[in-house]
Motif scaffolding. Structure first.
Motif, mmCIF file in Angstrom:
data_model
loop_
_atom_site.group_PDB
_atom_site.id
_atom_site.type_symbol
_atom_site.label_atom_id
_atom_site.label_comp_id
_atom_site.label_asym_id
_atom_site.label_seq_id
_atom_site.Cartn_x
_atom_site.Cartn_y
_atom_site.Cartn_z
ATOM 1 N N TYR A 19 0.716 -1.107 0.141
ATOM 2 C CA TYR A 19 0.063 0.085 0.127
ATOM 3 C C TYR A 19 0.895 1.198 0.005
ATOM 4 C CZ TYR A 19 1.059 -0.049 5.007
ATOM 5 O OH TYR A 19 1.562 -0.152 6.371
ATOM 6 N N SER A 21 0.244 5.758 0.461
ATOM 7 C CA SER A 21 -0.380 6.880 0.839
ATOM 8 C C SER A 21 -0.640 7.669 -0.305
ATOM 9 C CB SER A 21 -0.129 7.785 2.029
ATOM 10 O OG SER A 21 1.098 8.306 1.517
ATOM 11 N N ARG A 50 -8.343 2.957 1.930
ATOM 12 C CA ARG A 50 -8.400 2.947 3.248
ATOM 13 C C ARG A 50 -7.916 3.788 4.168
ATOM 14 N NH1 ARG A 50 -7.285 -3.334 4.116
ATOM 15 N NH2 ARG A 50 -9.040 -4.299 3.093
ATOM 16 N N LEU A 52 -5.814 5.924 6.363
ATOM 17 C CA LEU A 52 -4.225 5.825 6.604
ATOM 18 C C LEU A 52 -4.262 5.490 7.978
ATOM 19 C CD1 LEU A 52 -1.255 6.410 5.922
ATOM 20 C CD2 LEU A 52 -1.934 8.635 6.433
ATOM 21 N N ARG A 55 -6.704 1.248 9.084
ATOM 22 C CA ARG A 55 -6.978 0.485 7.829
ATOM 23 C C ARG A 55 -8.129 -0.530 7.908
ATOM 24 N NH1 ARG A 55 -1.051 0.686 8.131
ATOM 25 N NH2 ARG A 55 -0.569 2.726 6.868
ATOM 26 N N THR A 58 -12.439 1.259 5.692
ATOM 27 C CA THR A 58 -12.541 1.219 3.951
ATOM 28 C C THR A 58 -13.302 1.926 3.483
ATOM 29 O OG1 THR A 58 -11.728 -1.209 4.007
ATOM 30 C CG2 THR A 58 -12.488 -0.470 1.832
ATOM 31 N N TYR A 91 -5.791 9.015 3.084
ATOM 32 C CA TYR A 91 -6.066 7.420 2.624
ATOM 33 C C TYR A 91 -5.041 6.796 2.216
ATOM 34 C CZ TYR A 91 -10.787 8.755 3.248
ATOM 35 O OH TYR A 91 -12.076 9.068 3.785
ATOM 36 N N GLY A 94 -4.268 0.290 -1.725
ATOM 37 C CA GLY A 94 -3.646 -0.931 -1.373
ATOM 38 C C GLY A 94 -3.789 -1.889 -2.449
#
Length: 129
Positions: A19, A21, A50, A52, A55, A58, A91, A94
């Motif tokens: 993932y 940011s 999701r 940050l 997580r 969602t 967020y 991912g």
């Protein structure tokens, strides 16, 4: 994993999840593009946005199917972001291969879908833009 550009000779081996940011806006569409090869089998990669800081919160989930093969194949997925989760502005994007799956990924990009022109051809030969 830099989702804007990866150094050309570096490839991500996705065998669980990764993932990054990302900066996103409410009520906006984004397009995720990447190349993949050497998938362990045909499977779906779960794609998500999701919170940050938590997580388990969602915002969006979707998936893209990858297939086996030794040649690089291009994949893309449009992600539509609606309203943000209450109180959340940061967020992560991912990619999740799921248990027991792996695939090589390269040339990842995640960009806002810009306005574009679509030409439509009607059955009678007329067109619209």
């Amino acid at each position: 994993m830099n989702l804007e550009t990866l150094t050309p000779l570096k490839v991500l081996k996705l065998n669980i999840w990764a993932y990054q940011s990302v900066k996103i806006s409410e009520n906006t569409s984004y397009i995720l593009k990447f190349k993949a090869k050497n998938a362990s089998s045909d499977f779906d990669i779960l794609v998500y946005l999701r919170n940050l800081k938590n997580r388990s919160d969602t915002l969006v989930t979707s998936s893209v199917s990858v297939s086996t093969g030794t040649d690089w194949k291009e994949y893309s997925l449009v992600i539509n972001v609606g309203s943000f989760l209450e109180g959340v502005t940061d967020y992560v994007l991912g990619l999740d291969a799921g248990s027991g799956n792996s695939v090589l990924i390269d040339d990842i990009s995640f960009k806002k879908v810009e306005n574009y022109i679509v030409n439509v051809v009607a059955e009678d030969g007329g067109t619209a833009t």
